[in-house]
Scaffold this motif. Structure first.
Motif, PDB file in Angstrom:
ATOM      1  N   THR A   1       0.680  -1.122   0.058  1.00  0.00           N
ATOM      2  CA  THR A   1       0.183  -0.025  -0.025  1.00  0.00           C
ATOM      3  C   THR A   1       1.014   1.279   0.001  1.00  0.00           C
ATOM      4  O   THR A   1       1.353   1.691   1.075  1.00  0.00           O
ATOM      5  N   PHE A   2       1.294   1.650  -1.101  1.00  0.00           N
ATOM      6  CA  PHE A   2       2.378   2.875  -1.467  1.00  0.00           C
ATOM      7  C   PHE A   2       1.938   3.815  -0.493  1.00  0.00           C
ATOM      8  O   PHE A   2       2.877   4.512  -0.104  1.00  0.00           O
ATOM      9  N   SER A   3       0.725   4.408  -0.667  1.00  0.00           N
ATOM     10  CA  SER A   3       0.460   5.590   0.223  1.00  0.00           C
ATOM     11  C   SER A   3       0.736   5.657   1.378  1.00  0.00           C
ATOM     12  O   SER A   3       0.589   6.726   2.128  1.00  0.00           O
ATOM     13  N   LEU A   4       0.727   4.571   2.240  1.00  0.00           N
ATOM     14  CA  LEU A   4       1.227   4.425   3.600  1.00  0.00           C
ATOM     15  C   LEU A   4       2.527   4.564   3.990  1.00  0.00           C
ATOM     16  O   LEU A   4       3.058   4.985   5.274  1.00  0.00           O
ATOM     17  N   TYR A   5       3.246   4.619   2.858  1.00  0.00           N
ATOM     18  CA  TYR A   5       4.737   4.411   3.065  1.00  0.00           C
ATOM     19  C   TYR A   5       5.430   5.791   2.970  1.00  0.00           C
ATOM     20  O   TYR A   5       5.120   6.351   2.014  1.00  0.00           O
ATOM     21  N   ALA A   6       6.675   6.128   3.810  1.00  0.00           N
ATOM     22  CA  ALA A   6       7.417   7.047   3.482  1.00  0.00           C
ATOM     23  C   ALA A   6       8.468   6.753   2.528  1.00  0.00           C
ATOM     24  O   ALA A   6       8.757   5.596   2.453  1.00  0.00           O
ATOM     25  N   MET A   7       8.688   7.491   1.513  1.00  0.00           N
ATOM     26  CA  MET A   7       9.369   6.938   0.447  1.00  0.00           C
ATOM     27  C   MET A   7      10.842   7.915   0.384  1.00  0.00           C
ATOM     28  O   MET A   7      10.817   9.064   1.007  1.00  0.00           O
ATOM     29  N   SER A   8      11.984   7.207   0.425  1.00  0.00           N
ATOM     30  CA  SER A   8      13.221   7.730   0.506  1.00  0.00           C
ATOM     31  C   SER A   8      14.123   7.339  -0.763  1.00  0.00           C
ATOM     32  O   SER A   8      13.932   6.365  -1.625  1.00  0.00           O
ATOM     33  N   TRP A   9      15.252   8.207  -1.064  1.00  0.00           N
ATOM     34  CA  TRP A   9      16.284   7.942  -1.995  1.00  0.00           C
ATOM     35  C   TRP A   9      17.456   7.810  -1.050  1.00  0.00           C
ATOM     36  O   TRP A   9      17.608   8.786  -0.306  1.00  0.00           O
ATOM     37  N   TYR A  10      18.300   6.836  -1.293  1.00  0.00           N
ATOM     38  CA  TYR A  10      19.745   6.701  -0.859  1.00  0.00           C
ATOM     39  C   TYR A  10      20.551   6.580  -1.977  1.00  0.00           C
ATOM     40  O   TYR A  10      20.287   6.229  -3.088  1.00  0.00           O
ATOM     41  N   ARG A  11      21.903   6.678  -1.777  1.00  0.00           N
ATOM     42  CA  ARG A  11      22.972   6.416  -2.715  1.00  0.00           C
ATOM     43  C   ARG A  11      24.149   5.648  -2.049  1.00  0.00           C
ATOM     44  O   ARG A  11      24.488   6.029  -1.108  1.00  0.00           O
ATOM     45  N   GLN A  12      24.751   4.942  -2.889  1.00  0.00           N
ATOM     46  CA  GLN A  12      26.127   4.539  -2.548  1.00  0.00           C
ATOM     47  C   GLN A  12      27.060   4.752  -3.454  1.00  0.00           C
ATOM     48  O   GLN A  12      27.131   3.975  -4.823  1.00  0.00           O
ATOM     49  N   ALA A  13      28.338   5.452  -3.154  1.00  0.00           N
ATOM     50  CA  ALA A  13      29.402   5.597  -4.380  1.00  0.00           C
ATOM     51  C   ALA A  13      30.283   4.458  -3.865  1.00  0.00           C
ATOM     52  O   ALA A  13      30.439   3.887  -2.895  1.00  0.00           O
ATOM     53  N   PRO A  14      31.109   4.401  -5.050  1.00  0.00           N
ATOM     54  CA  PRO A  14      32.175   3.282  -4.717  1.00  0.00           C
ATOM     55  C   PRO A  14      33.130   3.338  -3.684  1.00  0.00           C
ATOM     56  O   PRO A  14      33.627   4.460  -3.379  1.00  0.00           O
ATOM     57  N   GLY A  15      33.100   2.182  -2.843  1.00  0.00           N
ATOM     58  CA  GLY A  15      34.217   2.221  -1.680  1.00  0.00           C
ATOM     59  C   GLY A  15      33.544   3.037  -0.433  1.00  0.00           C
ATOM     60  O   GLY A  15      34.132   3.331   0.393  1.00  0.00           O
ATOM     61  N   LYS A  16      32.151   3.571  -0.261  1.00  0.00           N
ATOM     62  CA  LYS A  16      31.753   4.128   0.502  1.00  0.00           C
ATOM     63  C   LYS A  16      30.502   3.607   1.104  1.00  0.00           C
ATOM     64  O   LYS A  16      29.657   2.480   0.337  1.00  0.00           O
TER      65      LYS A  16
END
Length: 116
Positions: free
Chosen positions: A28-43
Motif C-alpha cells: 500500500t504505497f500511500s502508507l509508506y514514507a519514500m526515500s532515496w539513498y545512494r552508495q558511491a564506490p568504496g563508501k
C-alpha cells in the motif's frame, strides 16, 4: 510481493540534470514514507532525501539541499528525484526505499555517473 524498480539513471556532464523514478508494487504505497539513498564506490550507503506519506513533509541531506527535489505520485505509485546542478561527487548507485513502521523495502538501484 513488494517491489521497487528504479529508472532514469545514466551519464551526465557536471552541471546537468537527471530525473530518477521509482515504481512501486505489491504494497500500500500511500502508507509508506519514500526515500532515496545512494552508495558511491568504496563508501557506505547514505541518505539523500525522504518524503512522508501524503507528501506532508520532505527532508534532504545537506549535500543535496537546494539541488535535488523529491516528490511522489500516490495515484501512479511512484516516487521521483529531480537532480539539478549535478556534481562529480553525486556519482553513485541510487536506491529507492519504502518504510512503514518496521517494514522496509529496497529497490535494486540505478547508476548515476556525473563526468565530463
Amino acid at each position: 510481493q513488494a517491489q521497487l524498480v528504479e529508472s532514469g539513471g545514466g551519464l551526465v556532464q557536471p552541471g546537468g540534470s537527471l530525473r530518477l523514478s521509482c515504481a512501486a508494487s505489491g504494497f500500500t504505497f500511500s502508507l509508506y514514507a519514500m526515500s532515496w539513498y545512494r552508495q558511491a564506490p568504496g563508501k557506505e550507503r547514505e541518505f539523500v532525501a525522504t518524503v512522508t506519506r501524503a507528501a506532508g513533509n520532505s527532508n534532504y541531506a545537506d549535500s543535496v539541499k537546494g539541488r535535488f527535489t523529491i516528490s511522489r505520485d500516490d495515484g501512479k505509485k511512484e516516487v521521483y528525484l529531480q537532480m539539478n546542478s549535478l556534481k562529480p561527487e553525486d556519482t553513485a548507485i541510487y536506491y529507492c526505499s519504502a518504510r512503514f513502521f518496521t517494514n522496509t523495502y529496497w529497490g535494486q538501484g540505478t547508476q548515476v555517473t556525473v563526468s565530463s
